[in-house]
Design a protein around this motif. Structure first.
Motif, PDB file in Angstrom:
ATOM      1  N   GLU A 110       0.833  -1.194   0.000  1.00 38.52           N
ATOM      2  CA  GLU A 110       0.000   0.000   0.000  1.00 38.52           C
ATOM      3  C   GLU A 110       0.872   1.250   0.000  1.00 38.52           C
ATOM      4  N   GLU A 111       0.249   2.402  -0.179  1.00 38.36           N
ATOM      5  CA  GLU A 111       0.990   3.645  -0.382  1.00 38.36           C
ATOM      6  C   GLU A 111       1.823   4.028   0.840  1.00 38.36           C
ATOM      7  N   SER A 112       3.062   4.443   0.606  1.00 41.11           N
ATOM      8  CA  SER A 112       3.973   4.914   1.654  1.00 41.11           C
ATOM      9  C   SER A 112       4.272   6.391   1.455  1.00 41.11           C
ATOM     10  N   GLN A 113       4.390   7.116   2.564  1.00 41.49           N
ATOM     11  CA  GLN A 113       4.823   8.508   2.477  1.00 41.49           C
ATOM     12  C   GLN A 113       6.337   8.622   2.562  1.00 41.49           C
ATOM     13  N   ALA A 114       7.000   7.602   3.146  1.00 44.42           N
ATOM     14  CA  ALA A 114       8.456   7.648   3.292  1.00 44.42           C
ATOM     15  C   ALA A 114       8.975   6.243   3.559  1.00 44.42           C
ATOM     16  N   ILE A 115      10.280   6.077   3.319  1.00 45.92           N
ATOM     17  CA  ILE A 115      11.005   4.869   3.705  1.00 45.92           C
ATOM     18  C   ILE A 115      12.091   5.290   4.693  1.00 45.92           C
ATOM     19  N   LEU A 116      12.127   4.619   5.835  1.00 43.29           N
ATOM     20  CA  LEU A 116      13.107   4.897   6.880  1.00 43.29           C
ATOM     21  C   LEU A 116      14.287   3.951   6.737  1.00 43.29           C
ATOM     22  N   LEU A 117      15.505   4.496   6.803  1.00 43.33           N
ATOM     23  CA  LEU A 117      16.699   3.653   6.823  1.00 43.33           C
ATOM     24  C   LEU A 117      17.815   4.361   7.579  1.00 43.33           C
ATOM     25  N   ALA A 118      18.833   3.622   7.941  1.00 41.43           N
ATOM     26  CA  ALA A 118      19.985   4.167   8.664  1.00 41.43           C
ATOM     27  C   ALA A 118      21.199   4.173   7.752  1.00 41.43           C
ATOM     28  N   TRP A 119      21.984   5.235   7.832  1.00 42.88           N
ATOM     29  CA  TRP A 119      23.194   5.336   7.021  1.00 42.88           C
ATOM     30  C   TRP A 119      24.236   4.339   7.517  1.00 42.88           C
ATOM     31  N   PRO A 120      24.924   3.625   6.607  1.00 43.47           N
ATOM     32  CA  PRO A 120      25.965   2.682   7.031  1.00 43.47           C
ATOM     33  C   PRO A 120      27.265   3.424   7.309  1.00 43.47           C
ATOM     34  N   TYR A 121      28.008   2.976   8.284  1.00 45.83           N
ATOM     35  CA  TYR A 121      29.257   3.639   8.651  1.00 45.83           C
ATOM     36  C   TYR A 121      30.460   2.804   8.227  1.00 45.83           C
ATOM     37  N   PRO A 122      31.654   3.433   8.152  1.00 48.34           N
ATOM     38  CA  PRO A 122      32.821   2.779   7.533  1.00 48.34           C
ATOM     39  C   PRO A 122      33.122   1.394   8.071  1.00 48.34           C
ATOM     40  N   SER A 123      33.537   0.558   7.163  1.00 47.10           N
ATOM     41  CA  SER A 123      34.018  -0.778   7.499  1.00 47.10           C
ATOM     42  C   SER A 123      35.067  -1.120   6.457  1.00 47.10           C
ATOM     43  N   SER A 124      35.459  -2.368   6.409  1.00 47.89           N
ATOM     44  CA  SER A 124      36.502  -2.773   5.468  1.00 47.89           C
ATOM     45  C   SER A 124      36.039  -2.669   4.017  1.00 47.89           C
ATOM     46  N   ASN A 125      34.718  -2.676   3.772  1.00 46.78           N
ATOM     47  CA  ASN A 125      34.216  -2.580   2.397  1.00 46.78           C
ATOM     48  C   ASN A 125      33.274  -1.386   2.255  1.00 46.78           C
ATOM     49  N   THR A 126      33.742  -0.221   2.685  1.00 47.97           N
ATOM     50  CA  THR A 126      32.934   0.989   2.658  1.00 47.97           C
ATOM     51  C   THR A 126      32.384   1.279   1.275  1.00 47.97           C
ATOM     52  N   SER A 127      33.208   1.133   0.237  1.00 50.97           N
ATOM     53  CA  SER A 127      32.770   1.465  -1.113  1.00 50.97           C
ATOM     54  C   SER A 127      31.581   0.614  -1.538  1.00 50.97           C
ATOM     55  N   THR A 128      31.546  -0.661  -1.119  1.00 48.39           N
ATOM     56  CA  THR A 128      30.433  -1.536  -1.468  1.00 48.39           C
ATOM     57  C   THR A 128      29.142  -1.044  -0.821  1.00 48.39           C
ATOM     58  N   TYR A 129      29.217  -0.620   0.444  1.00 49.33           N
ATOM     59  CA  TYR A 129      28.053  -0.049   1.109  1.00 49.33           C
ATOM     60  C   TYR A 129      27.590   1.213   0.398  1.00 49.33           C
ATOM     61  N   ASN A 130      28.530   2.068   0.016  1.00 49.62           N
ATOM     62  CA  ASN A 130      28.175   3.319  -0.648  1.00 49.62           C
ATOM     63  C   ASN A 130      27.402   3.058  -1.942  1.00 49.62           C
ATOM     64  N   VAL A 131      27.866   2.072  -2.711  1.00 44.08           N
ATOM     65  CA  VAL A 131      27.181   1.738  -3.968  1.00 44.08           C
ATOM     66  C   VAL A 131      25.759   1.275  -3.682  1.00 44.08           C
ATOM     67  N   LEU A 132      25.590   0.356  -2.741  1.00 43.13           N
ATOM     68  CA  LEU A 132      24.276  -0.193  -2.429  1.00 43.13           C
ATOM     69  C   LEU A 132      23.342   0.895  -1.908  1.00 43.13           C
ATOM     70  N   TRP A 133      23.772   1.630  -0.876  1.00 43.80           N
ATOM     71  CA  TRP A 133      22.898   2.631  -0.261  1.00 43.80           C
ATOM     72  C   TRP A 133      22.564   3.756  -1.241  1.00 43.80           C
ATOM     73  N   SER A 134      23.522   4.150  -2.053  1.00 42.56           N
ATOM     74  CA  SER A 134      23.258   5.227  -3.007  1.00 42.56           C
ATOM     75  C   SER A 134      22.199   4.822  -4.021  1.00 42.56           C
ATOM     76  N   LYS A 135      22.306   3.616  -4.563  1.00 38.08           N
ATOM     77  CA  LYS A 135      21.307   3.155  -5.526  1.00 38.08           C
ATOM     78  C   LYS A 135      19.951   2.976  -4.853  1.00 38.08           C
ATOM     79  N   LEU A 136      19.958   2.446  -3.645  1.00 38.80           N
ATOM     80  CA  LEU A 136      18.708   2.233  -2.918  1.00 38.80           C
ATOM     81  C   LEU A 136      18.016   3.569  -2.646  1.00 38.80           C
ATOM     82  N   ILE A 137      18.755   4.536  -2.111  1.00 38.32           N
ATOM     83  CA  ILE A 137      18.183   5.845  -1.787  1.00 38.32           C
ATOM     84  C   ILE A 137      17.686   6.538  -3.047  1.00 38.32           C
ATOM     85  N   ASN A 138      18.450   6.453  -4.116  1.00 40.29           N
ATOM     86  CA  ASN A 138      18.051   7.111  -5.360  1.00 40.29           C
ATOM     87  C   ASN A 138      16.766   6.498  -5.918  1.00 40.29           C
TER      88      ASN A 138
END
Length: 608
Positions: free
Chosen positions: A68-96
Motif C-alpha cells: 500500500e501507499e507509503s509517504q516515506a522509507i526509513l533507513l539508517a546510514w551505514p558507517y565505515p568498514s573494510s568494504n565501505t565502497s560496497t556499502y556506498n554503492v548499495l545505499w546510493s542506488k537504494l536511496i536514489n
C-alpha cells in the motif's frame, strides 16, 4: 539549498551543513545477535503492552500491507568498514530509487555526518532531491527489525506506531519507534514482546504471519522474566496488531541465524504469497521446512474467502552459478530473491551479480518472474551480496512509513480463467477514505485496445459494484481492468496501485474450439460435469496424463471455497469422482481441477 531535518529530543530544527566534518565510525553489526550480545541480554518485565499516548488500545487499528501507499522509507546510514565502497554503492542506488517514489528518511549519528553522506552519494552519481536527514544515533542499520510499524485508526485514519522490542543489547536502535513517534506527535502502542520486524508480515486486513522463533525467544527466561507461554505470545501479537487470524510458520535453521520469515516468503498483496523454492540437490533441512510451510499456506484463505495464490521463485545461486546445498553453506550466505521492498509503484529486490562477478543469468530470470508477478511495477534489482553474509538483504534495512490520507481498496479480483457469459462480469469492492469517496469507477478494455472504457461504481448494500458488459465480448477475448477512486479531499488512487500500467486480467474457456476435442489427451484436462444443472450430486470427470495428486474445489460466484476433495496418488488416465451438493442453494458455482498444486481448469456448475 537543500533542507535537512534535524530531530533531537527537544526540538525540530533546520540546519546548514558544516563545510568540514569527521565521520562517525562504529562496527558493522550482523542482523542476528552476536555471541557477545547473547551473553549481555537482560530479560524484560512488566505489562505485555501499553498505549502510551492514546491511553487505550484503538479497537479499529489497521496495519496496512507493505504494497500500500507509503509517504516515506526509513533507513539508517551505514558507517565505515573494510568494504565501505560496497556499502556506498548499495545505499546510493537504494536511496536514489526510493526518492523517485517518496521521501527517504536517513538516520545519521550526528549532524556533521550528513556532509559526508551527501558527498559519498554524489561520488556514485546520486543527488538527494526528496529526503530528510534524521539525527538519530543507531547501533545497526537493520531498520526493518527495530523500525516502527505504522497503523491507521479512527474515522480520520490517524497514523500511529506499534513499538516492539528489538535486541536490548542495541539500545539506540530500540529507541527509534518512540523517538520518531514523539517528534511526529503520533500515538505509540508499545509492547515488551521480543520481536523483530523481519519476522512478521500482515495482509492489511487482520491476518498476520510469524515464525516459531518468536515463541522460542519469548519463552526464554533470558528474554522475558517470567518467561511467556505460547498463548501469551500469540495473544500479544493478536492484540497489538489487532489481528483476526495469526499463522505461525516453522523457523528455518540455515538462514543466517535470525529465523525470520522475510528471508524466504513475502505477501505480494492481500491474496498472493511469494515463497522461495530450493532445488532438489539441496540437502539442508530448510528445503523441507519451506515446503511444509508452503503446504500450510495453501490451506489458508485470504480476506476474500479464497485460497491464497502461491507463487514460487527459485533459490539464488552462488557467484559461479551453483547452489549451496548444505545447511552450513546456506547459513554462511543466505541468498534469496524474496527479501525485497515495495515503494509505491516500484519493487526493489536483492540480486547477486554486477559487471564483474556473479550469476547474471539467475538475476535476469528473477527479474522476469517479478515482472510477471507484479505487472506494471518498476522492478529494480540491487546487488545485496554485502548484506547476505550478515543474514539480511534489502527488506531488512528499510521500513515503510504509511501514507497520510490513504484511499484503501477491498476488492476480490476477477482474474484468470472465467466462465464466458453474455450477461456480464460482476465487479465488487469497498473503497474508503477519511473524508469519503467522491467518485469511483472501473476502467476496462479488451487486450490489444488502447482505449479504456469507464463504468461508474454504484452503491449496493454497502458495496461499490458494477458489471463489465458481456455484450460484444467474445469467448476468445482477454479482458483487462482496474479500479480508480477520488476522495472528497481530492486524493486519487487506483487498484492495483500501478494502474494503468498494471491491471487485472481475465479470459475464457473456449469450448467451441474444434481443437479442444483432441486436447484432453495431450495434457491434464477437466471435462464437463454431469448432470449440469444438478441438485443432489454431481459427477466430475478428469484426465491425467501422468500420475499426480489431485484436488477438486467448488467455489461460489464470489470465489469463496465451499468444498474441497483431495485425491492423492492418482494414476494416469480418465478418473471420475462425485461431489455431494445437496446443501447448496440454487445458483451458479465453479469447480476447479488442480494437479500437484497447479490449476488445470475451472468450469461452471449450475445448482437447481
Amino acid at each position: 539549498m537543500k533542507k535537512i531535518l534535524l530531530f533531537n529530543m527537544a526540538s525540530l530544527l533546520f540546519f546548514a551543513m558544516p563545510a568540514f566534518s569527521q565521520e562517525t565510525t562504529k562496527p558493522v553489526m550482523s542482523k542476528s545477535m552476536t555471541p557477545a550480545e547473547v551473553n549481555l541480554r537482560v530479560p524484560s518485565a512488566g505489562e505485555a503492552y501499553s498505549f502510551d499516548r492514546q491511553r487505550q488500545v484503538p479497537d479499529d487499528l489497521i496495519v496496512p500491507g507493505e504494497w500500500e501507499e507509503s509517504q516515506a522509507i526509513l533507513l539508517a546510514w551505514p558507517y565505515p568498514s573494510s568494504n565501505t565502497s560496497t556499502y556506498n554503492v548499495l545505499w546510493s542506488k537504494l536511496i536514489n530509487t526510493i526518492q523517485k517514489e517518496c521521501e527517504v528518511w536517513i538516520m545519521v549519528d550526528q549532524a556533521s555526518d550528513t556532509t559526508l553522506a551527501i558527498s559519498r552519494m554524489l561520488a556514485q552519481g546520486v543527488s538527494l532531491t526528496n529526503h530528510k536527514f534524521l539525527i538519530k544515533p543507531t547501533n545497526a542499520f537493520w531498520a526493518r527489525d527495530y523500525g516502527p510499524w505504522g497503523f491507521y485508526h479512527g474515522q480520520s485514519d490517524s497514523l500511529g506506531f506499534v513499538d516492539i522490542q528489538y535486541y536490548n543489547t542495541r539500545p539506540l536502535d530500540n529507541q527509534v519507534p518512540s523517538w520518531l513517534a514523539g517528534h511526529l506527535d503520533l500515538g505509540l502502542y508499545s509492547s515488551r514482546i521480543k520481536m523483530e520486524g523481519g519476522n512478521f508480515m500482515v495482509d492489511g486486513y487482520g491476518h498476520g504471519f510469524y515464525s516459531t522463533r518468536l515463541n522460542i525467544n519469548n519463552a526464554n527466561s533470558n528474554w522475558q522474566n517470567p518467561s511467556w507461554a505460547l498463548s501469551q505470545t500469540f495473544d500479544t501479537v493478536q492484540k497489538i496488531f489487532n489481528l483476526n487470524t495469526v499463522t505461525e510458520l516453522t523457523s528455518l535453521n540455515c538462514d543466517g541465524g535470525t529465523g525470520h520469515i522475510d528471508i524466504y516468503t513475502k505477501l505480494l498483496d492481500e491474496q498472493t504469497i511469494l515463497v522461495s523454492e530450493y532445488p532438489s540437490e539441496v540437502t539442508a533441512s530448510d528445503k523441507q521446512i519451506i515446503e511444509n510451510n508452503t503446504a500450510l499456506m495453501k490451506t489458508l484463505t485470504s480476506t476474500y474467502g479464497r485460497p491464497f495464490k502461491i507463487h514460487r521463485i527459485p533459490m539464488a545461486t552462488r557467484n559461479n552459478g551453483t547452489y549451496p546445498i548444505t545447511c552450513t553453506q546456506i547459513d554462511s550466505d543466505a541468498r534469496g530473491f524474496v527479501n525485497g521492498l515495495f515503494v509505491n509503484k516500484t519493487f526493489i529486490f536483492p540480486s547477486y551479480s554486477n559487471t564483474v562477478s556473479g550469476n547474471v543469468a539467475g538475476d535476469s530470470a528473477a527479474i522476469d518472474m517479478y515482472r510477471k508477478f507484479l505487472p506494471g511495477y518498476n522492478i529494480v534489482l540491487i546487488d545485496a551480496r554485502v548484506l547476505t553474509t550478515m543474514g539480511g538483504a534489502i527488506h531488512c534495512i528499510t521500513m515503510q512509513i504509511p501514507s497520510e490520507n490513504p484511499i484503501r481498496f477491498w476488492h476480490p479480483t476477477v482474474e484468470g480463467i472465467q466462465p464466458w457469459a453474455t450477461g456480464g462480469f460482476h465487479i465488487l469492492s469497498k473503497i474508503t477514505n477519511k473524508d469519503g469517496i467522491a467518485s469511483s469507477e472501473c476502467k476496462w478494455r479488451k487486450k490489444g485496445s488502447s482505449t479504456w472504457n469507464a463504468i461508474q461504481l454504484t452503491d449496493s448494500s454497502g458495496y461499490l459494484t458494477c458489471i463489465i458488459p458481456g455484450l460484444n465480448i467474445l469467448s476468445n477475448d482477454t479482458i483487462e481492468y482496474f479500479l480508480h477512486a477520488e476522495s472528497n479531499n481530492g486524493k486519487q488512487m487506483s487498484k492495483p496501485i500501478t494502474a494503468p500500467n498494471g491491471y487485472y486480467t481475465f479470459y475464457f474457456d473456449d469450448i467451441t474450439n474444434a481443437a479442444s476435442v483432441f486436447e484432453p489427451y495431450s495434457k491434464d484436462h477437466l471435462f464437463a460435469a454431469y448432470p449440469n444443472p444438478a441438485r443432489e450430486q454431481v459427477n466430475v470427470q478428469f484426465y491425467l496424463k501422468a500420475p499426480a495428486s489431485v484436488r477438486i474445489t467448488l467455489t461460489d460466484a464470489l470465489g469463496r471455497q465451499l468444498h474441497q476433495t483431495e485425491l492423492p496418488g492418482q494414476d494416469s488416465g480418465k478418473i471420475e469422482t462425485q461431489i455431494n451438493i445437496s446443501g447448496l442453494q440454487q445458483g451458479i458455482y465453479y469447480y476447479s481441477l488442480y494437479t500437484n498444486g497447479a490449476l488445470v481448469k475451472t468450469r461452471k456448475l449450475i445448482v437447481q
